[in-house]
Design an enzyme around this catalytic site. Structure first.
Site, PDB file in Angstrom:
ATOM      1  N   ARG A 150       0.832  -1.208   0.000  1.00  0.00           N
ATOM      2  CA  ARG A 150       0.000   0.000   0.000  1.00  0.00           C
ATOM      3  C   ARG A 150       0.863   1.253   0.000  1.00  0.00           C
ATOM      4  O   ARG A 150       1.773   1.394   0.794  1.00  0.00           O
ATOM      5  CB  ARG A 150      -0.892   0.020   1.241  1.00  0.00           C
ATOM      6  CG  ARG A 150      -1.458  -1.334   1.599  1.00  0.00           C
ATOM      7  CD  ARG A 150      -2.147  -1.327   2.949  1.00  0.00           C
ATOM      8  NE  ARG A 150      -3.280  -0.426   2.996  1.00  0.00           N
ATOM      9  CZ  ARG A 150      -3.908  -0.100   4.128  1.00  0.00           C
ATOM     10  NH1 ARG A 150      -3.465  -0.552   5.301  1.00  0.00           N
ATOM     11  NH2 ARG A 150      -4.950   0.707   4.086  1.00  0.00           N
TER      12      ARG A 150
ATOM     13  N   GLY B 260      -7.120   7.767  -3.321  1.00  0.00           N
ATOM     14  CA  GLY B 260      -7.334   7.161  -4.632  1.00  0.00           C
ATOM     15  C   GLY B 260      -6.250   7.444  -5.647  1.00  0.00           C
ATOM     16  O   GLY B 260      -6.398   7.129  -6.815  1.00  0.00           O
TER      17      GLY B 260
ATOM     18  N   ARG C 246      -7.247   8.114   9.563  1.00  0.00           N
ATOM     19  CA  ARG C 246      -6.677   9.427   9.269  1.00  0.00           C
ATOM     20  C   ARG C 246      -7.708  10.466   9.668  1.00  0.00           C
ATOM     21  O   ARG C 246      -8.884  10.138   9.860  1.00  0.00           O
ATOM     22  CB  ARG C 246      -6.337   9.557   7.786  1.00  0.00           C
ATOM     23  CG  ARG C 246      -7.551   9.404   6.901  1.00  0.00           C
ATOM     24  CD  ARG C 246      -7.168   9.418   5.425  1.00  0.00           C
ATOM     25  NE  ARG C 246      -8.286   8.899   4.637  1.00  0.00           N
ATOM     26  CZ  ARG C 246      -8.167   8.302   3.460  1.00  0.00           C
ATOM     27  NH1 ARG C 246      -6.968   8.121   2.928  1.00  0.00           N
ATOM     28  NH2 ARG C 246      -9.209   7.886   2.803  1.00  0.00           N
TER      29      ARG C 246
ATOM     30  N   HIS D 161     -16.132   8.142  -5.004  1.00  0.00           N
ATOM     31  CA  HIS D 161     -15.123   9.116  -5.422  1.00  0.00           C
ATOM     32  C   HIS D 161     -15.706  10.517  -5.517  1.00  0.00           C
ATOM     33  O   HIS D 161     -15.164  11.474  -4.969  1.00  0.00           O
ATOM     34  CB  HIS D 161     -14.547   8.691  -6.774  1.00  0.00           C
ATOM     35  CG  HIS D 161     -13.515   9.627  -7.311  1.00  0.00           C
ATOM     36  ND1 HIS D 161     -13.829  10.647  -8.181  1.00  0.00           N
ATOM     37  CD2 HIS D 161     -12.189   9.732  -7.061  1.00  0.00           C
ATOM     38  CE1 HIS D 161     -12.730  11.320  -8.465  1.00  0.00           C
ATOM     39  NE2 HIS D 161     -11.721  10.781  -7.806  1.00  0.00           N
TER      40      HIS D 161
HETATM   41  P1  ADP Z   1      -6.229   3.681  -0.584  1.00  0.00           P
HETATM   42  O1  ADP Z   1      -5.152   4.583  -0.139  1.00  0.00           O
HETATM   43  O2  ADP Z   1      -6.581   3.817  -2.013  1.00  0.00           O
HETATM   44  O3  ADP Z   1      -7.396   3.687   0.343  1.00  0.00           O
HETATM   45  P2  ADP Z   1      -5.349   1.325   0.754  1.00  0.00           P
HETATM   46  O4  ADP Z   1      -3.904   1.040   0.840  1.00  0.00           O
HETATM   47  O5  ADP Z   1      -5.958   1.914   1.957  1.00  0.00           O
HETATM   48  O6  ADP Z   1      -5.616   2.214  -0.523  1.00  0.00           O
HETATM   49  O7  ADP Z   1      -6.069  -0.012   0.375  1.00  0.00           O
HETATM   50  C1  ADP Z   1      -7.364  -0.057  -0.088  1.00  0.00           C
HETATM   51  C2  ADP Z   1      -8.128  -1.166   0.568  1.00  0.00           C
HETATM   52  O8  ADP Z   1      -7.488  -2.397   0.413  1.00  0.00           O
HETATM   53  C3  ADP Z   1      -8.260  -1.010   2.065  1.00  0.00           C
HETATM   54  O9  ADP Z   1      -9.286  -0.157   2.409  1.00  0.00           O
HETATM   55  C4  ADP Z   1      -8.564  -2.419   2.497  1.00  0.00           C
HETATM   56  O10 ADP Z   1      -9.943  -2.671   2.352  1.00  0.00           O
HETATM   57  C5  ADP Z   1      -7.772  -3.238   1.524  1.00  0.00           C
HETATM   58  N1  ADP Z   1      -6.561  -3.694   2.173  1.00  0.00           N
HETATM   59  C6  ADP Z   1      -5.349  -3.071   2.191  1.00  0.00           C
HETATM   60  N2  ADP Z   1      -4.470  -3.770   2.924  1.00  0.00           N
HETATM   61  C7  ADP Z   1      -5.139  -4.849   3.389  1.00  0.00           C
HETATM   62  C8  ADP Z   1      -4.764  -5.965   4.215  1.00  0.00           C
HETATM   63  N3  ADP Z   1      -3.543  -6.059   4.726  1.00  0.00           N
HETATM   64  N4  ADP Z   1      -5.706  -6.864   4.478  1.00  0.00           N
HETATM   65  C9  ADP Z   1      -6.945  -6.739   3.972  1.00  0.00           C
HETATM   66  N5  ADP Z   1      -7.354  -5.767   3.195  1.00  0.00           N
HETATM   67  C10 ADP Z   1      -6.460  -4.804   2.893  1.00  0.00           C
HETATM   68 MG    MG Z   2      -7.312   3.533   2.240  1.00  0.00          MG
END
Ligand code: ADP
Ligand code: MG
Ligand code: MG
Length: 868
Positions: free
Chosen positions: A91, A100, A335, A453
């Site tokens: 991530r 996004g 956040r 969005h």
């Molecule tokens: P954004 O910054 O676009 O929100 P994220 O990194 O928060 O992206 O990831 C989007 C989604 O992916 C999260 O809201 C979660 O639902 C899923 N996700 C991310 N990491 C994990 C994880 N370790 N286990 C399960 N779901 C995850």
């Molecule tokens: Mg997120």
């Protein structure tokens, strides 16, 4: 050097190093909140990545490997295991939240072995292969840039082959086959096998996240939000949890309070048996968070408590992402939540009442720019009563918008550039629509929830938005929208109400907001901690009244030329201008005098004893003369002049360069009787007020001075006339005589000019124009270019140029004060309502700023924040 931190090694204050997401994951870990364990690769690594030709160097690889080992130990799982494999998400997370903007990869670590492990561990072969095929597609898309369609085609074909319509109808064997085909697609396009080695997958994914810092969407978002390009993103590697393991699993997003209204109640959506971004993507319709209480009461209570704990800890409203795996709650992100201006003020005020914040903290909490969203119009009660909505969507971001329909971002941008108000109407928005959303006055979507969005971005921009209006049908290709059985094109006007979700056809009447209730209480704190005064620019009693409602403490600029344009007096004004001799001119002026006096009397009466600065006539005279043949003829008749003579006089007054021409106090040098008439009107109006018991101290402002003698000449004329009035009336009142500093020479010779004036008012529009040698009427045609090419960081007509124009302001303040320690100082240019400029001018030592009525609360807040 350390480039990788385990979650238990960081905290929330390390956001510039760990990114916002990473820092908060660390903070939550250390608070004892249930967060899947992991580590963060720092923004410093990202910076170095760009120095190393966008490659991950050996030492970093080693460091990551060590942290993977930690993670394996921590979880008792290993990468690629056929028994119990470690799976992670990768991530991105920049120091400033960029929703996004960058892509996340889930289920990394799956390969031909791990999929067997996952299947065994979960006792669910179908689930394992479904995860695997999703991972291949996501990895290919995000990390390698392979178009999703290549995979979706395979999946569709499989469904056709099996005679089914839903993904869920495919069984484990079908999915095994899909996985094989996916791998083949990957190889065909990439020219090499899908990487089986989890470590290799991870390096490629991290590389992709770093690289995505510079994708187009990210660059545009940073530009729109003034985010530094150099700060880079961190990468979070986190153990996976699964929201798609059955009916006691799920995933969701929620705010600790309502981000649209500020109401203190959990607000959000979730989906059972779903993974990742299914909620935001709008694939299935999510459920309201409150309903979780019915299905999984214990999890709901736990989430509720966690949200409260996080709020107490961060002292701010939280925006959280969570996953439930077989009844076990995990927090994946928190956040400070984006919110509408309305909600921002309500949350800040509520938190003071709840004892979470003190008043000063609350004042510092609100970005002055965001107040703009509160000062925008809403649909008038009358128009709401008289019109029936044709459809309804979600009240995603408050305020009202009236505009022509635009179907694409491009079109919205183009028409907005021509000054046309448009509403961007879309099935749903995506980050590609950002520019169009910026240009539109409002956004309307047919799909997507409160956290879609469109909703999130609109709230961030303080822009009115109605989302998820399921009853409308948008056909972007054929460019129409069907509402309630009727088709509408880009030639039709809609009105949308982001506070109720109502949609109307046609242009409804809007009305201006008022300073009451929660906002009023907030502004009372702003007033309490602020010392610089905030006045307004108002030319008419109507404007003055509006400004008073917004809390203006006086008028810093009352332009008199608008009064001259009024239908019932323009004739006398023209007569005065075209007069051959003093007598005729005087005759006309005598007719204008009582009208001007009445204008001022009305404004003074409204403003009470608040200061009012009236500027003497400023624009070139030819602006008052007619252009059309017909008008010229009537004027000639009325004045008993030959048409040719009138034409000649008009021609005489025309200038090649009027901005540098016969305007401002130069008029007074040539025709002192004009300045005298105005001065008399001002003083007599003020004396009239004194008779009413309002002790007005009029401030007379002479525009455009560049030289002390020139100013002295006009000033003396004005003074003589005022003395005459005093003599006639047999009494005196106090008054102030000052000048505008808007020509660089005036700023430089402020030591002389200051000696003969009571106040300076910086006319920063002209001062900017003349300092840059940049015509403010023409610069619009090419200033964009300067911004695009990064030659100018900001439009100097909007944000004061501190280095150049600011230097002149500072010089004038210093020299003027030396000559006259009592010199009163203010600004009346457009910049007076721009928060960063207000803060700057506070430190330069101005006594007040003056801005348009709508910006008064913004300027006040900026001034208060700087004083705290
Ligand atoms: P954004 O910054 O676009 O929100 P994220 O990194 O928060 O992206 O990831 C989007 C989604 O992916 C999260 O809201 C979660 O639902 C899923 N996700 C991310 N990491 C994990 C994880 N370790 N286990 C399960 N779901 C995850
Ligand atoms: Mg997120
Ligand atoms: Mg000016």
């Amino acid at each position: 050097e350390k480039y990788v931190y385990n979650f238990n090694e960081g905290d929330k204050d390390m956001r510039s190093l760990l990114g916002g997401k990473g820092a908060n994951l660390a903070e939550m870990t250390n608070m004892g909140i249930n967060v899947p364990y992991g580590f963060t690769v720092t923004t410093e690594a990202c910076a170095r990545f760009y120095k190393e030709d966008q490659k991950i160097w050996e030492d970093l690889k080693k460091e990551i490997t060590n942290h993977i080992k930690d993670l394996e130990e921590h979880n008792g799982k290993t990468f690629g295991s056929t028994e119990d494999p470690l799976l992670v998400s990768v991530r991105s997370g920049a120091p400033i939240s960029m929703p996004g903007m960058m892509d996340t990869i889930l289920n990394l670590g799956l390969n031909d072995d791990a999929v067997i492990g996952l299947s065994k561990k979960t006792n669910n072969e179908r689930f394992a292969y479904d995860s695997y095929r999703r991972f291949i597609q996501m990895f290919a898309d995000v990390a390698m840039g392979i178009n999703k369609n290549n995979f979706e085609k395979v999946l569709s074909a499989k469904k056709v082959e099996k005679g089914v319509t839903e993904d869920t109808e495919l069984d484990a064997n079908d999915l095994k086959d899909v996985v094989e085909k996916y791998k083949k697609v990957y190889k065909d396009i990439e020219g090499e096998d899908f990487p089986q080695e989890p470590r290799e997958q991870l390096d490629k994914a991290i590389t992709a996240v770093f690289a995505s810092w510079n994708n187009e969407r990210a660059i545009l978002y940073r530009r729109l939000n003034d985010i530094d390009d150099s700060m880079g993103t961190a990468v979070n590697v986190q153990s996976m949890v699964f929201g798609n393991m059955g009916e006691t699993s799920g995933t969701g997003v929620a705010f600790s309070r309502n981000p649209a209204t500020g109401e203190n109640k959990l607000f959000g959506e979730y989906l059972m048996n779903a993974q990742g971004e299914d909620v935001v993507a709008g694939v299935r319709t999510p459920k309201e968070i409150a309903t979780l209480k019915d299905s999984l009461p214990e999890v709901f209570d736990q989430f509720h408590d966690t949200a409260e704990k996080l709020e107490q800890h961060y002292k701010d409203m939280q925006d959280m992402e969570f996953t439930i795996q077989e009844g076990q709650l995990y927090l994946l992100q928190t956040r400070n939540g984006k919110r509408t201006a309305h909600a921002a003020v309500k949350v800040a005020v509520d938190m003071v009442h709840e004892g979470l914040l003190n008043e000063k903290e609350a004042v510092l909490r609100i970005d002055p720019k965001d107040l703009d969203g509160l000062l925008h119009p809403t649909l008038s009660q009358k128009s709401i009563k008289e019109n029936k909505p044709v459809a309804k969507g979600l009240a995603a971001s408050p305020g009202a918008a009236v505009g022509y329909i635009a179907f694409t971002a491009k079109e919205a941008k183009k028409r907005a550039a021509k000054g046309i108000n448009v509403i961007l109407v879309r099935e749903e928005t995506s980050p590609e629509d950002l520019e169009g959303m910026v240009s539109a006055v409002g956004i309307l979507t047919a799909r997507g929830g409160m956290t879609s969005h469109a909703a999130v971005v609109a709230r961030g921009m303080g822009k009115c938005c109605v989302s998820g209006a399921h009853e409308i049908y948008v056909n972007e290709d054929e460019r129409f929208v069907r509402i309630d059985g009727k088709k509408y094109s880009d030639q039709d006007v809609l009105s949308i109400d982001g506070s109720t979700g109502n949609i109307y056809v046609g242009a409804l009447e809007t009305e201006n907001p008022k300073l009451e209730g929660t906002f009023g209480e907030f502004m009372s704190w702003v007033d309490k901690y602020r010392d610089m005064k905030v006045r307004t620019n108002a030319d008419t009693p109507h404007d003055a009244k509006q400004a008073l409602e917004f809390g203006a403490e006086g008028i810093g600029l009352c332009r008199t030329e608008h009064m001259f344009f009024k239908a019932d007096r323009i004739f006398q004004v023209r007569k005065m201008i075209l007069a051959h001799n003093f007598e005729t001119r005087k005759e006309a002026l005598d007719k204008i005098l009582p009208m001007q006096e009445d204008d001022f009397y009305q404004i003074y009466s409204l403003m009470g004893e608040r200061p009012v600065t009236v500027r003497l006539l400023d624009p070139p005279l030819h602006e008052f003369l007619p252009r059309g043949q017909e008008e010229i003829r009537t004027l000639a008749e009325d004045l008993n002049m030959e048409i040719s003579e009138v034409k000649k006089r008009i021609l005489d007054l025309e200038e090649v360069n009027p901005m540098l021409g016969f305007r401002g106090l130069r008029l007074g040098v040539r025709y002192p009787e004009i300045s005298k008439m105005q001065a008399r009107a001002i003083i007599q109006a003020a004396m009239h007020c004194h008779e009413d018991g309002i002790n007005v101290v009029p401030e007379i402002m002479i525009p455009l001075s560049s030289d002390v003698k020139e100013l002295a000449y006009v000033k003396n004329q004005v003074r003589e006339e005022i003395e005459k009035v005093f003599e006639e009336k047999g009494k005196k009142i106090d008054y102030l005589l000052g000048t505008m500093i808007e020509i660089p020479r005036a700023a430089i010779t402020a030591d002389q000019i200051g000696e003969i004036t009571d106040f300076f008012s910086f006319g920063t529009n002209d001062l900017t124009q003349m300092t840059f040698g940049l015509s403010r009427d023409d610069a619009g045609k090419f200033l964009d270019l300067y911004l695009d090419k990064d030659i100018f960081a900001k439009d100097p007509f909007q944000v004061l140029d501190q280095k150049g124009v600011g230097f002149l302001v500072e010089t004038a303040v210093e020299r003027g004060k030396k000559a006259n320690p009592n010199l009163h100082l203010g600004i009346c240019g457009e910049h007076g309502g721009e928060p960063t400029t207000v803060k700057y001018l506070y430190n330069v030592g101005l006594d007040y700023v003056s801005c348009s009525p709508f910006r008064v609360p913004i300027a006040k807040l900026a001034a208060a924040q700087e004083a705290i």
